[in-house]
Design an enzyme around this catalytic site. Structure first.
Site, mmCIF file in Angstrom:
data_model
loop_
_atom_site.group_PDB
_atom_site.id
_atom_site.type_symbol
_atom_site.label_atom_id
_atom_site.label_comp_id
_atom_site.label_asym_id
_atom_site.label_seq_id
_atom_site.Cartn_x
_atom_site.Cartn_y
_atom_site.Cartn_z
ATOM 1 N N HIS A 69 -8.141 8.193 -0.196
ATOM 2 C CA HIS A 69 -7.964 7.156 1.116
ATOM 3 C C HIS A 69 -8.989 7.491 2.038
ATOM 4 O O HIS A 69 -8.903 7.533 3.134
ATOM 5 C CB HIS A 69 -6.647 7.356 1.579
ATOM 6 C CG HIS A 69 -6.108 6.310 2.474
ATOM 7 N ND1 HIS A 69 -6.167 6.171 3.716
ATOM 8 C CD2 HIS A 69 -5.639 5.084 1.777
ATOM 9 C CE1 HIS A 69 -5.792 4.958 4.175
ATOM 10 N NE2 HIS A 69 -5.393 4.204 3.175
ATOM 11 N N HIS B 169 -6.022 2.222 -4.742
ATOM 12 C CA HIS B 169 -6.349 2.319 -3.204
ATOM 13 C C HIS B 169 -7.101 3.661 -2.822
ATOM 14 O O HIS B 169 -7.115 4.115 -2.083
ATOM 15 C CB HIS B 169 -4.883 2.516 -2.666
ATOM 16 C CG HIS B 169 -4.871 2.142 -1.163
ATOM 17 N ND1 HIS B 169 -5.754 1.032 -0.651
ATOM 18 C CD2 HIS B 169 -4.087 2.552 0.026
ATOM 19 C CE1 HIS B 169 -5.491 0.993 0.657
ATOM 20 N NE2 HIS B 169 -4.538 1.948 1.082
ATOM 21 N N HIS C 255 3.680 -1.990 3.614
ATOM 22 C CA HIS C 255 3.726 -0.702 3.198
ATOM 23 C C HIS C 255 4.948 -0.195 2.723
ATOM 24 O O HIS C 255 6.027 -0.226 3.267
ATOM 25 C CB HIS C 255 3.142 0.202 4.495
ATOM 26 C CG HIS C 255 1.522 0.077 4.700
ATOM 27 N ND1 HIS C 255 1.294 -1.158 5.630
ATOM 28 C CD2 HIS C 255 0.627 0.704 4.447
ATOM 29 C CE1 HIS C 255 -0.072 -0.918 5.802
ATOM 30 N NE2 HIS C 255 -0.511 0.317 5.253
ATOM 31 N N ASP D 278 0.897 -1.213 -0.084
ATOM 32 C CA ASP D 278 0.010 -0.011 -0.132
ATOM 33 C C ASP D 278 0.620 1.200 -0.033
ATOM 34 O O ASP D 278 1.761 1.132 0.918
ATOM 35 C CB ASP D 278 -0.874 0.078 1.025
ATOM 36 C CG ASP D 278 -2.051 -0.913 1.095
ATOM 37 O OD1 ASP D 278 -2.171 -1.753 0.033
ATOM 38 O OD2 ASP D 278 -2.864 -1.015 1.762
#
Length: 262
Positions: A136, A132, A231, A81
């Protein structure tokens, strides 16, 4: 008269069966449990074995959603991510290239605008860039298809402007927050939703886990078919990834693309 009543009764039963069959074509047969609405969650009853999600593989698959594969093969699916860039992605890409390991990077709008060169490198080195969302947000709080679609389509547009290629329609809900209606909307927009079956607390930039802490989770809980969430902002991940991939390879694992999960 009795014959007439019996005929009407049979007609009514036939009509009801037809209605139920038609409805089953419109809706998945097995709805998600109430506990699954809100946040993706996992429990690990036994190290080295797939965890238990708050929705099953079969329940999610109805919506083209996945958190692992179910083949039993020792294949790992690496995902990152990417909410912002802080200098760690290049080292991550170097380690992936060294091991010839494909990965999927789920990016937000800010990442695309601030780091187009890294996005191009991901694409050029054979990785997949997924969605994504642009801002967010908590997508489970979005109730209309129009608003849901805009969060995804703005990422699609910007990615194509940067790379000249269409974005692969892979979607990861921010923070794992989702609802059954979200999964339906993603599917309607042509997306496959990907959660994860292994992650650890690596997202606090100023409170990074040690190498030992990272390996404790990432080696003991690895399992066949795992979708691994890391991440790209993690300095620990950047430092350990080469060794981590080596250790997984020594355990007999190979690395696959999310494209192969179905």
């Amino acid at each position: 008269m009795k014959k007439l009543i019996f005929t009407v009764f049979l007609f009514a039963l036939s009509f009801l069966a037809g209605q139920l069959a038609a409805q089953s074509l419109l809706e998945p047969a097995d709805s998600l449990p109430a506990s699954a609405d809100g946040n993706w969650g996992l429990s690990f009853p036994e190290d080295g074995q797939p965890p238990v999600g708050n929705a099953t593989f079969e329940q999610l698959k109805q919506y083209d959603a996945y958190y692992r594969d179910d083949t039993g093969d020792k294949i790992l699916y690496l995902t990152f991510d990417a909410g912002y860039e802080n200098g760690n992605t290049a080292a991550i890409l170097d380690a992936l290239k060294k091991h010839d390991a494909p990965a999927t990077f789920f990016v937000v709008g800010n990442y695309l605008t601030s780091s187009p060169d890294l996005v191009k490198r991901m694409q050029e080195e054979g990785h997949t860039v997924g969605n994504h969302t642009f801002h967010h947000p908590d997508m489970s709080a979005i109730s209309t298809l129009e608003d849901f679609a805009k969060e995804l389509q703005d990422v699609e547009t910007l990615y194509e402007e940067i790379t000249g290629q269409p974005l692969t329609k892979f979607y990861r809900p921010p923070q794992g927050k989702y609802s059954q209606s979200n999964l339906k909307m993603a599917r309607e927009l042509g997306y496959r939703t990907f959660f994860w079956s292994l992650a650890y607390v690596d997202w606090y930039e100023d409170d990074q886990p040690s190498k030992e802490e990272a390996f404790d989770k990432l080696l003991s809980r690895i399992h066949p078919g795992a979708i691994v969430l890391l991440h790209s902002t993690s300095s620990t991940n950047a430092q350990i990834l080469d060794e981590l991939l080596t250790r997984w390879e020594e355990m007999g694992y190979t690395f696959g693309s999310l494209e192969n999960i179905a």
